[in-house]
Design a protein around this motif. Structure first.
Motif, PDB file in Angstrom:
ATOM      1  N   VAL A  26      46.588  32.397  43.139  1.00  0.00           N
ATOM      2  CA  VAL A  26      46.443  32.623  41.698  1.00  0.00           C
ATOM      3  C   VAL A  26      46.358  31.282  40.974  1.00  0.00           C
ATOM      4  CG1 VAL A  26      47.900  34.685  41.924  1.00  0.00           C
ATOM      5  CG2 VAL A  26      48.853  32.645  40.893  1.00  0.00           C
ATOM      6  N   SER A  27      45.773  31.314  39.803  1.00  0.00           N
ATOM      7  CA  SER A  27      45.647  30.108  38.979  1.00  0.00           C
ATOM      8  C   SER A  27      46.698  30.158  37.863  1.00  0.00           C
ATOM      9  CB  SER A  27      44.239  30.078  38.381  1.00  0.00           C
ATOM     10  OG  SER A  27      44.194  29.157  37.316  1.00  0.00           O
ATOM     11  N   ALA A  47      44.197  35.792  38.223  1.00  0.00           N
ATOM     12  CA  ALA A  47      43.994  36.201  39.622  1.00  0.00           C
ATOM     13  C   ALA A  47      43.214  37.499  39.655  1.00  0.00           C
ATOM     14  CB  ALA A  47      45.342  36.399  40.309  1.00  0.00           C
ATOM     15  N   ASP A  48      42.555  37.714  40.772  1.00  0.00           N
ATOM     16  CA  ASP A  48      41.915  39.012  40.955  1.00  0.00           C
ATOM     17  C   ASP A  48      42.990  40.054  41.263  1.00  0.00           C
ATOM     18  OD1 ASP A  48      39.584  37.748  40.479  1.00  0.00           O
ATOM     19  OD2 ASP A  48      39.194  37.300  42.603  1.00  0.00           O
ATOM     20  N   ASP A  49      44.062  39.594  41.937  1.00  0.00           N
ATOM     21  CA  ASP A  49      45.184  40.475  42.258  1.00  0.00           C
ATOM     22  C   ASP A  49      46.178  40.422  41.092  1.00  0.00           C
ATOM     23  OD1 ASP A  49      47.560  41.547  43.110  1.00  0.00           O
ATOM     24  OD2 ASP A  49      47.451  40.706  45.131  1.00  0.00           O
ATOM     25  N   GLN A  50      46.078  41.392  40.174  1.00  0.00           N
ATOM     26  CA  GLN A  50      46.888  41.348  38.948  1.00  0.00           C
ATOM     27  C   GLN A  50      48.379  41.523  39.224  1.00  0.00           C
ATOM     28  OE1 GLN A  50      44.996  41.510  35.379  1.00  0.00           O
ATOM     29  NE2 GLN A  50      44.122  40.119  36.876  1.00  0.00           N
ATOM     30  N   THR A 100      44.909  36.957  33.258  1.00  0.00           N
ATOM     31  CA  THR A 100      43.445  37.039  33.217  1.00  0.00           C
ATOM     32  C   THR A 100      42.915  37.030  34.661  1.00  0.00           C
ATOM     33  OG1 THR A 100      43.063  34.665  33.346  1.00  0.00           O
ATOM     34  CG2 THR A 100      43.474  35.563  31.151  1.00  0.00           C
ATOM     35  N   ASP A 101      41.598  37.023  34.782  1.00  0.00           N
ATOM     36  CA  ASP A 101      41.041  36.757  36.105  1.00  0.00           C
ATOM     37  C   ASP A 101      41.083  35.239  36.342  1.00  0.00           C
ATOM     38  OD1 ASP A 101      38.360  35.521  35.285  1.00  0.00           O
ATOM     39  OD2 ASP A 101      38.375  37.435  34.203  1.00  0.00           O
ATOM     40  N   ALA A 102      40.853  34.823  37.590  1.00  0.00           N
ATOM     41  CA  ALA A 102      41.040  33.408  37.941  1.00  0.00           C
ATOM     42  C   ALA A 102      40.074  32.506  37.173  1.00  0.00           C
ATOM     43  CB  ALA A 102      40.859  33.235  39.449  1.00  0.00           C
TER      44      ALA A 102
END
Ligand code: NAD
Length: 476
Positions: free
Chosen positions: A178-179, A203-206, A226-228
């Motif tokens: 994750v970012s 991250a794509d994995d919330q 958010t998304d990465a």
């Protein structure tokens, strides 16, 4: 007020409450003993160390791994290798609680960790892009040693798409990346870490992102998931905005000089407008530091690669380059257009007050140009220590210091010594102590009583009263 009273509010014993921040941003909540998560922080520099100490303060068990054995040896003894207010107290508190420890290298640090924070450098590459080699090296090193389910948290500032790069280098399908971009400011890194204005996790994995957000729940900061790619973009956009604001105010200062206005009053008139505000509206010698120059150039590069011409940001960078020239021109004018052989006293070397960081310091950039013009520069900075019995020291990173060149820029133990025989004194870093000098003593030691104040720090009326010629930025 002591550091302790606002950081802990007198209740850091793990009862879940603390209060008393003078910043008015709510209390820091400390986890009850035993509820902390197991965290590794890789790279304990200006970002990694405050992050690690804050996580330990919040109640997590933190192991820090750094590639520099000398730095780790100092930290093990509770000594903080950088200048940052209150950081040593926070580190020592973590060590005393048993929740903060330091090891050499990343491999040992990640053993048993549920979360691994990457806080290693992302310097500027030759083409302006961010150099990901440190991030990739750590990912390659730790990949085989992670326990299944580990969440890798990228805090280094990295271009859009780097989360995928880290995933690829790790080579593990059972861990998540994750970012979590960092927004702390050097000089106020401890309060910024304990009371962040927001936590951004992408991250794509919330679910993994939410777990990272929970690590910081004790700070009560707003959490933005958010998304990465979006998280990575937020960090660059924030730095691009700040750099643009600084370039704007430097340009307005130039305009003030042209039309005979006073930039300090112009800023007051602007800043009371809440849509504009006062932050980052102080003219100076140009912006610098370890982040803004490389991050703005990296964003121009990212945009180019994606087919977008970010000409607006290129303009802000160009304005900044012009500002260095404008400051050097002011110094040149102050010494009758003759830099060659002229002794110049420089006050301040770090990129801002409150830190010892010289990376991409505007002060160093101006010094470099003065030296190129043939000037003899005598510097003072409160973070540069001259050992007792020595008259001056060479400072790593200053022009002419490589290879121990005796003609290189030297730093002196105080302003008065640095000013001896100088034809002009140039204020390049806004250290508060410069405002409280004995200016009569400064004047007596100088060859000519001339000040160029590239931070608008000093009082022109006071200096002129005691015989100085004064030039500021955008002011009379
Ligand atoms: P830094 O140079 O102060 O610290 C980096 C640390 O990483 C050093 O201690 C170094 O020894 C260590 N390191 C390098 N390679 C390693 C490895 N393979 N294994 C273990 N340790 C290793 O850098 P910094 O200023 O803390 O910046 C780190 C990141 O955070 C950068 O991407 C930067 O852009 C970003 N950032 C910095 C700031 C800031 O104010 N400095 C603010 C926000 C974001």
């Amino acid at each position: 007020m002591s550091w302790n009273s606002w950081a802990f509010g007198g209740s850091a014993a793990g009862d879940g409450t603390a209060s008393g921040s003078p910043y008015g941003q709510g209390a820091v909540r400390v986890l009850p003993h035993g509820r902390g998560r197991s965290v590794a922080v890789i790279g304990v520099g200006y970002v990694g160390l405050p992050t690690a100490a804050t996580l330990a303060h919040l109640g997590h068990r933190v192991t820090c791994g750094d590639a520099d054995p000398a730095k780790v040896a100092m930290l093990v003894k509770g000594q903080v290798p950088i200048v940052e207010d209150h950081l040593e107290e926070l580190v020592r508190e973590g060590q005393a609680s048993g929740r903060l420890r330091f090891v050499v290298g990343a491999t040992e640090a990640v053993e048993g960790a549920e979360f691994v924070f990457l806080c290693v450098p992302t310097p500027q590459g030759d083409d302006g892009s961010a150099d990901l080699s440190y991030v990739e090296a750590v990912a390659a090193e730790i990949g085989p040693h992670l326990q299944p389910g580990t969440i890798i948290v990228n805090k280094s500032t990295v271009p859009v798409g780097s989360t995928l790069v880290v995933e690829r280098v790790l080579g593990r399908h059972d861990v998540t990346v994750v970012s979590n971009p960092e927004f702390l400011r050097e000089g106020t890194a401890v309060p910024d870490s304990l009371h962040p204005e927001r936590i951004v996790v992408g991250a794509d994995d919330q679910a993994a992102a939410a777990q990272v957000g929970e690590l910081f729940a004790g700070t009560h900061a707003p959490l933005l998931i958010t998304d990465a790619a979006t998280a990575e973009t937020i960090k660059y956009a924030a730095n691009a905005f700040l750099a643009t604001k600084l370039s704007f105010v430097n340009a307005v200062a130039g305009l003030c000089e042209a039309v005979g206005a006073d930039v300090r009053d112009v800023i007051l008139g602007l800043g009371y407008d809440r849509r504009i505000g006062f932050e980052y509206l102080r003219p100076g010698p140009g912006w610098g530091g370890s982040c803004l120059p490389k991050d703005t150039r990296a964003l121009v590069h990212i945009a180019e690669q994606a087919g977008y011409d970010f000409s607006f940001l290129r303009g802000a960078i160009a304005t900044n380059d012009e500002q260095f020239i404008r400051v050097v021109d002011k110094v040149r004018a102050a010494v009758g257009d003759k830099l060659e052989g002229t002794v110049i006293a420089v006050w301040g070397l770090t990129f801002k007050a409150g830190t010892d960081d010289l990376r991409n310091s505007p002060a160093v950039e101006v010094v470099r140009r003065l030296v190129e013009g043939g000037a003899v520069v005598r510097a003072f900075d409160p973070t540069v220590t001259v050992p007792p019995g020595q008259e001056s020291v060479a400072v790593d990173g200053l022009p002419g210091t490589a290879g121990g060149d005796p003609d290189g820029v030297r730093a002196y133990p105080d302003v008065y010594t640095a000013c001896e025989g100088a034809a002009v004194a140039v204020v390049l870093t806004e250290w508060d102590e410069f405002r409280w000098l004995d200016f009569t003593r400064v004047r007596v030691g100088m060859a000519r009583p001339v000040v160029v104040d590239a931070r608008n720090l000093l009082d022109p009326a006071q200096l002129r009263r005691i015989g100085f010629e004064y030039t500021g930025i955008g002011r009379r």
